[in-house]
Write an enzyme that holds these catalytic residues in place. Structure first.
Site, short mmCIF file in Angstrom:
data_model
loop_
_atom_site.label_atom_id
_atom_site.label_comp_id
_atom_site.label_asym_id
_atom_site.label_seq_id
_atom_site.Cartn_x
_atom_site.Cartn_y
_atom_site.Cartn_z
N HIS A 15 -2.57 39.87 27.48
CA HIS A 15 -2.08 39.18 28.67
C HIS A 15 -2.83 39.60 29.94
O HIS A 15 -3.17 38.76 30.77
CB HIS A 15 -0.58 39.46 28.82
CG HIS A 15 0.16 38.43 29.60
ND1 HIS A 15 1.45 38.08 29.32
CD2 HIS A 15 -0.21 37.67 30.66
CE1 HIS A 15 1.84 37.13 30.17
NE2 HIS A 15 0.85 36.88 31.00
N TYR B 146 7.67 36.83 28.93
CA TYR B 146 8.50 35.73 29.43
C TYR B 146 9.93 35.81 28.87
O TYR B 146 10.81 35.11 29.35
CB TYR B 146 7.91 34.35 29.07
CG TYR B 146 6.53 34.05 29.62
CD1 TYR B 146 5.92 34.89 30.56
CD2 TYR B 146 5.82 32.93 29.20
CE1 TYR B 146 4.65 34.60 31.05
CE2 TYR B 146 4.55 32.64 29.70
CZ TYR B 146 3.97 33.48 30.61
OH TYR B 146 2.70 33.20 31.08
N1 LIG Z 1 -1.86 34.22 31.52
C1 LIG Z 1 -1.16 34.45 32.60
O1 LIG Z 1 -1.18 35.57 33.16
C2 LIG Z 1 -0.32 33.35 33.18
C3 LIG Z 1 0.19 33.49 34.50
C4 LIG Z 1 0.95 32.44 35.01
C5 LIG Z 1 1.18 31.29 34.26
N2 LIG Z 1 0.69 31.21 32.98
C6 LIG Z 1 0.98 30.03 32.14
O2 LIG Z 1 0.62 28.86 32.85
C7 LIG Z 1 1.73 27.97 32.90
C8 LIG Z 1 1.65 27.12 34.16
O3 LIG Z 1 1.82 27.91 35.32
P1 LIG Z 1 3.11 27.79 36.25
O4 LIG Z 1 4.25 27.27 35.45
O5 LIG Z 1 3.32 29.10 36.91
O6 LIG Z 1 2.65 26.81 37.41
P2 LIG Z 1 2.12 25.30 37.48
O7 LIG Z 1 2.05 24.68 36.13
O8 LIG Z 1 0.93 25.32 38.38
O9 LIG Z 1 3.29 24.64 38.32
C9 LIG Z 1 4.56 24.43 37.78
C10 LIG Z 1 5.44 23.86 38.89
O10 LIG Z 1 4.95 22.58 39.25
C11 LIG Z 1 5.99 21.62 39.16
N3 LIG Z 1 5.39 20.40 38.59
C12 LIG Z 1 4.85 20.24 37.35
N4 LIG Z 1 4.37 19.00 37.20
C13 LIG Z 1 4.61 18.35 38.36
C14 LIG Z 1 4.37 17.03 38.80
N5 LIG Z 1 3.77 16.13 38.02
N6 LIG Z 1 4.76 16.69 40.05
C15 LIG Z 1 5.37 17.59 40.86
N7 LIG Z 1 5.65 18.86 40.49
C16 LIG Z 1 5.26 19.24 39.25
C17 LIG Z 1 7.04 22.21 38.27
O11 LIG Z 1 8.32 21.79 38.70
P3 LIG Z 1 9.26 20.83 37.80
O12 LIG Z 1 9.91 21.72 36.79
O13 LIG Z 1 10.22 20.29 38.81
O14 LIG Z 1 8.38 19.76 37.20
C18 LIG Z 1 6.88 23.72 38.50
O15 LIG Z 1 7.66 24.12 39.62
C19 LIG Z 1 2.93 28.92 32.84
O16 LIG Z 1 4.12 28.23 32.54
C20 LIG Z 1 2.46 29.89 31.78
O17 LIG Z 1 2.64 29.36 30.48
C21 LIG Z 1 -0.06 32.21 32.46
#
Ligand SMILES: NC(=O)c1ccc[n+]([C@@H]2O[C@H](COP(=O)([O-])OP(=O)(O)OC[C@H]3O[C@@H](n4cnc5c(N)ncnc54)[C@H](OP(=O)(O)O)[C@@H]3O)[C@@H](O)[C@H]2O)c1
Length: 269
Positions: A97, A39
């Site tokens: 990862h 990241y």
């Molecule tokens: N291990 C892996 O391979 C892997 C892969 C992907 C992700 N991850 C981890 O998982 C975390 C979460 O995944 P992600 O960030 O990709 O996706 P996510 O949490 O499913 O979605 C994040 C998105 O949702 C929006 N959001 C969040 N809360 C909201 C709400 N209450 N109402 C409306 N929109 C909302 C955010 O926008 P706003 O900023 O406008 O709130 C952002 O655009 C990552 O940040 C990372 O730490 C791990």
């Protein structure tokens, strides 16, 4: 459960946006932060944490080792670099990862190196991410299930991973759901919206409550204080059996993250 139930995701965030988001999350009450070497934001996370009044002992920091550091001699030195960026002597959790079978990564070698990092005190717990059942089994055979704190996997109402979950729970390995909101795709779902209306909540909160109620840890990311507060409050929502069953029917193999070179052969439900 080793992994805190609620954490802040940081994928795609960096610089001042990351610092502001983590700072706000800590103000709202989050005490766990999920980052990763790839990241490229560990230093920003480190700065936000260092400037926060929250004590390091009260925080749970997770990072993930990137594929180019899987060779045993590289893994530990890369983790030491991560610690320096995060301004901490040890992280709470370090994950592999991606299993990256196509890169010819030996699960045995990488898991052994990760276990060494734990034994050296660089990380309190260790675990895996994006591992299927077969590769999780291999990891267990290499280092023992008692050393595998979690498998962090993509899991949302649209991708429920029933078989993998059943296996992880049988092994006493915590499930961490990433992209519980399917990066926003579940927010307009009519079933979630209908349930949300019953609870005076939002569909995002319902998706998070659904995951939490099954005992999974969640790490939604957000840059908005209102979203962070709402997401955090999802911990107080109790869904009925009927509502849980309705969400179960939303399964559609809706995988968002599937990097060809790194992903294993996913378990079909
Ligand atoms: N291990 C892996 O391979 C892997 C892969 C992907 C992700 N991850 C981890 O998982 C975390 C979460 O995944 P992600 O960030 O990709 O996706 P996510 O949490 O499913 O979605 C994040 C998105 O949702 C929006 N959001 C969040 N809360 C909201 C709400 N209450 N109402 C409306 N929109 C909302 C955010 O926008 P706003 O900023 O406008 O709130 C952002 O655009 C990552 O940040 C990372 O730490 C791990």
């Amino acid at each position: 459960m080793i992994v805190p139930k609620f954490g802040m995701g940081t994928f795609r965030l960096s610089g001042q946006t990351l610092i502001d988001s983590v700072t706000t999350a800590l103000e709202v009450g989050y005490r766990a932060v999920d980052t990763a070497q790839i990241y490229a934001n560990e230093a920003d996370v480190g700065q936000a944490i260092a400037e926060s009044p929250v004590q390091r002992n009260d925080l749970f920091i997770t990072t993930k080792i990137w594929t180019e550091h899987y060779a045993p001699e590289k893994l530990i030195s890369s983790l030491k670099d991560s610690l320096q960026k995060l301004r901490t002597d040890a992280v709470n959790l370090t994950l592999i990862h991606w299993p990256a079978p196509k890169l010819g990564v030996s699960i045995a070698e990488v898991m052994q190196a990760l276990l060494q990092a734990k034994q050296q005190g660089l990380t309190e717990h260790i675990g895996i991410s994006n591992f299927n059942i077969e590769l999780t089994q291999q990891a267990i055979e290499c280092i023992g299930r008692e050393h595998i704190a979690t498998n962090q996997i993509e899991l949302s109402p649209y991708l429920q991973n029933h078989r993998l979950i059943e296996f992880l729970q049988s092994q006493n390995i915590d499930v961490t759901s990433y992209m519980t909101l399917a990066y926003g795709k579940v927010l307009n779902d009519p079933v979630l919206q209908e349930i949300a209306a019953q609870h005076q909540a939002s569909s995002a909160q319902i998706a998070l409550a659904w995951a939490l109620q099954q005992g999974f840890a969640v790490i939604p990311s957000s840059t908005q204080r209102e979203h962070m507060m709402a997401n955090f409050a999802a911990q107080d929502i109790q869904l009925t059996q009927e509502e849980m069953a309705a969400i179960r029917h939303l399964e559609r193999n809706g995988r968002e993250v599937n990097p060809e070179a790194l992903a294993p052969l996913w378990d079909e439900d």
